[in-house]
Scaffold this motif. Structure first.
Motif, short mmCIF file in Angstrom:
data_model
loop_
_atom_site.label_atom_id
_atom_site.label_comp_id
_atom_site.label_asym_id
_atom_site.label_seq_id
_atom_site.Cartn_x
_atom_site.Cartn_y
_atom_site.Cartn_z
N LYS A 61 0.85 -1.22 -0.02
CA LYS A 61 0.08 0.01 0.03
C LYS A 61 0.94 1.25 -0.21
O LYS A 61 2.12 1.16 0.34
N THR A 62 0.22 2.38 -0.36
CA THR A 62 0.87 3.55 -0.35
C THR A 62 0.09 4.62 0.51
O THR A 62 -1.06 4.52 0.31
N TYR A 63 0.91 5.40 1.45
CA TYR A 63 0.21 6.12 2.44
C TYR A 63 0.92 7.66 2.12
O TYR A 63 1.98 7.61 1.84
N LYS A 75 -3.10 8.89 5.76
CA LYS A 75 -4.37 8.08 5.02
C LYS A 75 -3.61 7.10 3.70
O LYS A 75 -2.68 7.71 3.16
N GLU A 76 -4.48 5.89 3.55
CA GLU A 76 -4.23 5.42 2.28
C GLU A 76 -4.36 6.16 1.04
O GLU A 76 -5.34 6.88 0.92
N GLY A 97 -6.83 0.29 6.40
CA GLY A 97 -6.65 1.35 6.12
C GLY A 97 -7.23 2.65 7.00
O GLY A 97 -7.04 2.69 8.02
#
Length: 286
Positions: A61-63, A75-76, A97
């Motif tokens: 994932k990228t946050y 936040k995601e 998330g």
């Protein structure tokens, strides 16, 4: 030696904190590894590869962390999902998330999250983490980072630290740091979290719930998960507007954990009922 390092870093932080309208944006990449035996089932390497590819959206994932001297929003990053990309691998009805808001001056932490289609706003005091500062350093991008560690009690609902129980070796292994989740799943009671922070960015903040160091945390190693900062923008031309999340039913962390436990037990009962040919269905929220 550690006291001298800490004092030096705090002096740097205080000087830089005097800058007016100090703010920034950091992008983090999160990656979690999982067991590839998939419950002991016999699978070809090609089958395992296909399953891991479908799980990629859950494991990688990228946050985005927007921060000022005192506040932050983590936040995601929202992404368009390709058909069949694995949205079903959301660990049942747990969306995960969410958005984490921190105010380090007021010691305030809010987490806006979703559970089985219902929004919750979890409120709790942001207690100062008990970091142990070290003198070890490493370079992350253009920043010199220092190492810090803490021992963290695991949550019974954190799937990232769950693992399949090996009952054949239960009598041989040390179970003092292991807790049972289900008949098939266990997890360590505690894990060591390693953080790498830089005093070159003098904010006591970091990804997720992590904060409390004399510099921005650029990397977190937590069990099977690594969160690494890949990009930083300091004092962007477009002003960052940080607001507390307000959407969702207000609930304490203890109350939320109780709800999660009830839903997990309900899911387990539904699974058992289906295996027995008697699907009793689930209860909704009231």
């Amino acid at each position: 030696m550690k006291r001298l390092i800490t004092s030096f870093l705090l002096c740097i932080s205080i000087a830089a904190f005097s800058q007016a309208n100090f703010q920034g944006k950091a992008i983090y990449q999160s990656k979690t590894t999982v067991d590839t035996d998939f419950g002991g089932r016999q699978m070809s390497e090609e089958q395992k590869k296909r399953i891991l590819e479908r799980m990629k959206n859950m494991l990688e994932k990228t946050y985005i962390l927007n921060f000022t001297k005192e506040e932050s929003i983590y936040k995601e990053e929202e992404k368009l999902e390709a058909p069949g990309s694995g949205r079903g691998f959301r660990f049942g009805g747990f969306a995960g998330g969410g958005t984490t808001y921190k105010n380090v001056k007021e010691g305030k932490l809010l987490e806006a999250t979703e559970l089985f289609g219902k929004n919750f706003l979890i409120t709790e005091n942001a207690e100062q983490p008990k970091w142990e500062l070290g003198s070890e350093t490493k370079q992350i991008g253009n920043y010199t980072c220092f190492k810090a560690t803490l021992v963290k009690e695991t949550s019974a609902f954190d799937w990232r630290n769950m693992r399949r129980r090996n009952r054949d070796n239960e009598e041989k292994k040390d179970t003092s740091n292991v807790k049972k989740v289900t008949d098939e799943v266990e997890m360590p009671k505690e894990i060591v979290v390693t953080a790498w922070y830089t005093p070159q960015i003098p904010v006591s903040n970091g990804p997720g719930e992590y904060w409390g160091l004399p510099g921005l945390i650029l990397e977190i190693n937590e069990g099977r998960t690594t969160i690494l900062c890949s990009e930083i923008t300091m004092n962007p031309s477009e002003k960052i507007d940080i607001k507390e999340p307000v959407k969702g039913k207000e609930i304490t962390r203890e109350e939320y954990n109780k709800v999660v436990k009830e839903k997990m037990e309900e899911m387990r009962e539904r699974f058992r009922s289906r295996r027995g040919g008697n699907d009793r269905g689930g209860r909704g929220f009231h």
